[in-house]
Design a protein around this motif. Structure first.
Motif, PDB file in Angstrom:
ATOM      1  N   TYR A 277     -16.883   3.693  47.575  1.00 36.90           N
ATOM      2  CA  TYR A 277     -15.843   4.272  46.730  1.00 36.90           C
ATOM      3  C   TYR A 277     -14.489   4.032  47.393  1.00 36.90           C
ATOM      4  CZ  TYR A 277     -19.388   6.880  44.069  1.00 36.90           C
ATOM      5  OH  TYR A 277     -20.448   7.233  43.261  1.00 36.90           O
ATOM      6  N   ASP A 418     -18.147  11.036  38.245  1.00 35.27           N
ATOM      7  CA  ASP A 418     -17.591  10.271  39.357  1.00 35.27           C
ATOM      8  C   ASP A 418     -16.315   9.515  39.033  1.00 35.27           C
ATOM      9  OD1 ASP A 418     -20.042  11.118  40.387  1.00 35.27           O
ATOM     10  OD2 ASP A 418     -20.364   9.274  41.502  1.00 35.27           O
ATOM     11  N   PHE A 419     -16.086   9.198  37.749  1.00 33.28           N
ATOM     12  CA  PHE A 419     -14.998   8.261  37.453  1.00 33.28           C
ATOM     13  C   PHE A 419     -14.055   8.689  36.340  1.00 33.28           C
ATOM     14  CE2 PHE A 419     -18.665   5.689  38.983  1.00 33.28           C
ATOM     15  CZ  PHE A 419     -18.123   5.356  40.219  1.00 33.28           C
ATOM     16  N   SER A 420     -14.252   9.847  35.735  1.00 32.33           N
ATOM     17  CA  SER A 420     -13.313  10.298  34.704  1.00 32.33           C
ATOM     18  C   SER A 420     -12.181  11.097  35.347  1.00 32.33           C
ATOM     19  CB  SER A 420     -14.023  11.161  33.665  1.00 32.33           C
ATOM     20  OG  SER A 420     -14.427  12.399  34.225  1.00 32.33           O
ATOM     21  N   GLY A 423     -13.369  14.366  36.322  1.00 32.44           N
ATOM     22  CA  GLY A 423     -14.675  14.354  36.956  1.00 32.44           C
ATOM     23  C   GLY A 423     -14.738  15.256  38.168  1.00 32.44           C
ATOM     24  N   ASN A 426     -15.190  13.028  41.784  1.00 29.48           N
ATOM     25  CA  ASN A 426     -14.368  11.820  41.696  1.00 29.48           C
ATOM     26  C   ASN A 426     -13.820  11.444  43.072  1.00 29.48           C
ATOM     27  OD1 ASN A 426     -12.633   9.753  40.984  1.00 29.48           O
ATOM     28  ND2 ASN A 426     -11.829  10.812  39.190  1.00 29.48           N
ATOM     29  N   GLN A 429     -10.841   9.215  43.176  1.00 29.65           N
ATOM     30  CA  GLN A 429      -9.597   9.762  42.629  1.00 29.65           C
ATOM     31  C   GLN A 429      -9.110   8.936  41.437  1.00 29.65           C
ATOM     32  OE1 GLN A 429      -8.552  12.704  44.449  1.00 29.65           O
ATOM     33  NE2 GLN A 429     -10.538  12.193  45.374  1.00 29.65           N
ATOM     34  N   CYS A 431      -8.234   7.849  37.701  1.00 29.96           N
ATOM     35  CA  CYS A 431      -7.846   8.393  36.397  1.00 29.96           C
ATOM     36  C   CYS A 431      -7.289   7.239  35.589  1.00 29.96           C
ATOM     37  CB  CYS A 431      -6.816   9.513  36.554  1.00 29.96           C
ATOM     38  SG  CYS A 431      -6.451  10.374  34.995  1.00 29.96           S
TER      39      CYS A 431
END
Length: 505
Positions: A277, A418-420, A423, A426, A429, A431
């Motif tokens: 990530y 994880d990706f919104s 989220g 996340n 981070q 967006c």
């Protein structure tokens, strides 16, 4: 909880032993559950499992997956290989409106305590789950109610939810007899399930005993019972397989698999991806071109071959071979272009020690990133002490082993988390309006081919940002003695010992 009956064969109880100690102990208990001819000593199956219960085998906790793997507690529905809901304690269901579902409860089902399954008790079990503190993970953010109506359970959600049947497949929503539920909120699965095996005794965090339930509504169990031992030490579990002490061994470590007879080791792709990530909000990886450079620098094959000894699959996307439809439906991915890394670009790389392979992965990733100009500082801790910092964006890069289908068997929930923009997990981070739009479209679609296609579009949108670099997909490594037949090799790790499982010729 009751004492363990004398027919149990207690063995390696050690939570952490050295290799030498494991081999010594395994020699002391070499008789195991089979006799000299390889026959099961008494028709029972000896099972070595990785983790002891964390919550007294409460079905409202992650311990529910043990109950499911032992075929003692059952749910209204189960999932097939594609994640589609199939009948179990419910024979069929229908969506009444966008917030209401009606499930018909199977007749002729007897709980292990002798009482009969009814719609009222099925609804009561679901209600107990909604009122638990903390709630089962599958109900996070879900306002769900369940009431009986004749032979049906009517389930209503606060907002439209196309995945209600899939949610009800979670082992944390197992249906137990009324006697399982105490006034103080505790729930005991001992003698209260509906499966082909009855849980008859639990020995704390050491083991458990299950006997065949002769009044099971489905196919009766071939084995007369299951003797479970919790063996956290991977070397000890491998020794149990090597010496014949255990018939079935859960989660054989990669480091031990190569030391065992290959005929006893079975690998199954699991829906778990090892991903890098990258922090898109601050630091060097806020630049998509630098994210692209990091992605281009990674040699996934070296990680798989070196750390996992070839017992993993190189990642082509976030979703791996445990979801066959992902590879079949995935188109060409558009990844961020790689820029030039300014010499000495400093980044922090985090991961955790709880999964033994991850610190080794971090060493290789550091070397590969430094080869293209990054200066890397590692921060490796136990997961409990690093999660908060990871979620707060304290790292430029973070290596995570992540389940890609959560309790509902649906990958959209994982990607949203994880990706919104909103989220709850996340780490990147991220967006991104395009990602959020793709995830929202997938989340609104009904279960089936359309939802799977939209999930792949959401995957492509995430990967186009460079926020996540999938490296490899892990495998379940399961040990089975030569005489074992019918043990489930389940990528989701929900099923293990079934009605058809036997030990011995």
């Amino acid at each position: 909880m009751s004492a363990v009956p004398t027919h149990r064969r207690p063995w390696l109880r050690t939570g952490a032993v050295t290799t030498a100690a494991a081999l010594l102990l395994s020699g002391c208990f070499s008789s195991g559950s089979t006799d000299a001819g390889g026959e099961a000593a008494d028709g029972r199956i000896s099972l070595a499992m990785l983790q002891p219960p964390r919550s007294g085998l409460s079905p409202l906790s992650d311990d529910a997956f043990k109950l499911s793997r032992w075929s003692t507690a059952e749910t209204l529905v189960v999932l097939d290989a594609d994640g589609e809901a199939q009948p179990a304690l419910a024979t069929d269901w229908a969506q009444v409106d966008d917030r209401t579902w009606r499930f018909t409860v199977r007749s002729g089902v007897t709980f292990h305590d002798g009482t009969e399954l009814t719609a009222e008790q099925a609804a009561a079990s679901l209600t107990a789950a909604t009122e638990a503190a903390p709630q089962p993970r599958i109900l996070d953010g879900v306002d769900l109610t369940a009431v009986a109506d004749g032979d049906d359970v009517v389930v209503t959600t606060g907002t439209p939810d196309p995945l209600v049947p899939q949610r009800l497949s979670s082992p944390q929503l197992a249906v137990l007899a009324a006697s399982a539920y105490a006034a103080d909120g505790t729930v005991s699965p001992v003698g209260t399930g509906t499966g082909p095996f009855e849980l008859v005794a639990v020995d704390g965090t050491s083991g458990a005993t299950l006997d065949r339930f002769d009044d099971y509504w489905g196919q009766p169990a071939s084995a007369s019972g299951i003797d479970v031992d919790f063996v956290p030490d991977g070397t000890a579990r491998a020794a149990a397989l090597r010496t014949g002490t255990a018939d079935v061994v859960e989660a054989v470590p990669v480091s031990q698999a190569g030391l065992l007879d290959p005929e006893l080791v079975h690998e199954v792709p699991m829906p778990r991806t090892n991903t890098l990530y990258l922090n898109t909000a601050s630091g060097p990886f806020a630049d998509p071109a630098i994210r692209g450079a990091a992605q281009a620098a990674l040699d996934r094959a070296t990680v798989v071959d070196t750390v996992y000894e070839g017992r993993a699959d190189i990642a082509e996307g976030l979703l791996g071979p445990a979801l066959p439809w992902a590879a079949e439906g995935r188109g060409e991915l558009a990844l961020p272009a790689a820029g030039t890394v300014p010499a000495g670009t400093a980044i922090t790389l985090g991961t955790f020690t709880d999964r033994a392979e991850l610190p080794e992965v971090a060493v290789l990733v550091q070397q590969q990133l430094e080869a293209v100009g990054f200066t890397v500082t590692q921060d490796v801790r136990e997961y409990a002490f690093i999660e908060a910092d990871a979620l707060a964006g304290a790292f430029d890069a973070f290596i995570l082993s992540r389940a890609t289908v959560l309790d509902s068997g649906d990958p959209v929930a994982y990607m949203t988390s994880d990706f919104s923009c909103e989220g709850s997990f996340n780490i990147s981070q991220l967006c991104d309006p395009a990602v959020d739009a793709a995830l929202e479209a997938a989340a609104a679609a009904p279960a089936g081919p359309q939802r799977r296609a939209l999930a792949l579009e959401a995957e492509a949108a995430v990967l186009a940002t460079g926020a996540a670099v999938p490296m490899l997909h892990e495998r379940v490594i399961q040990g089975e003695q030569a005489g074992v037949s019918g043990a489930a090799r389940d990528p989701r790790e929900r099923v293990l010992i079934t009605s058809e499982t036997t030990a011995g010729d």
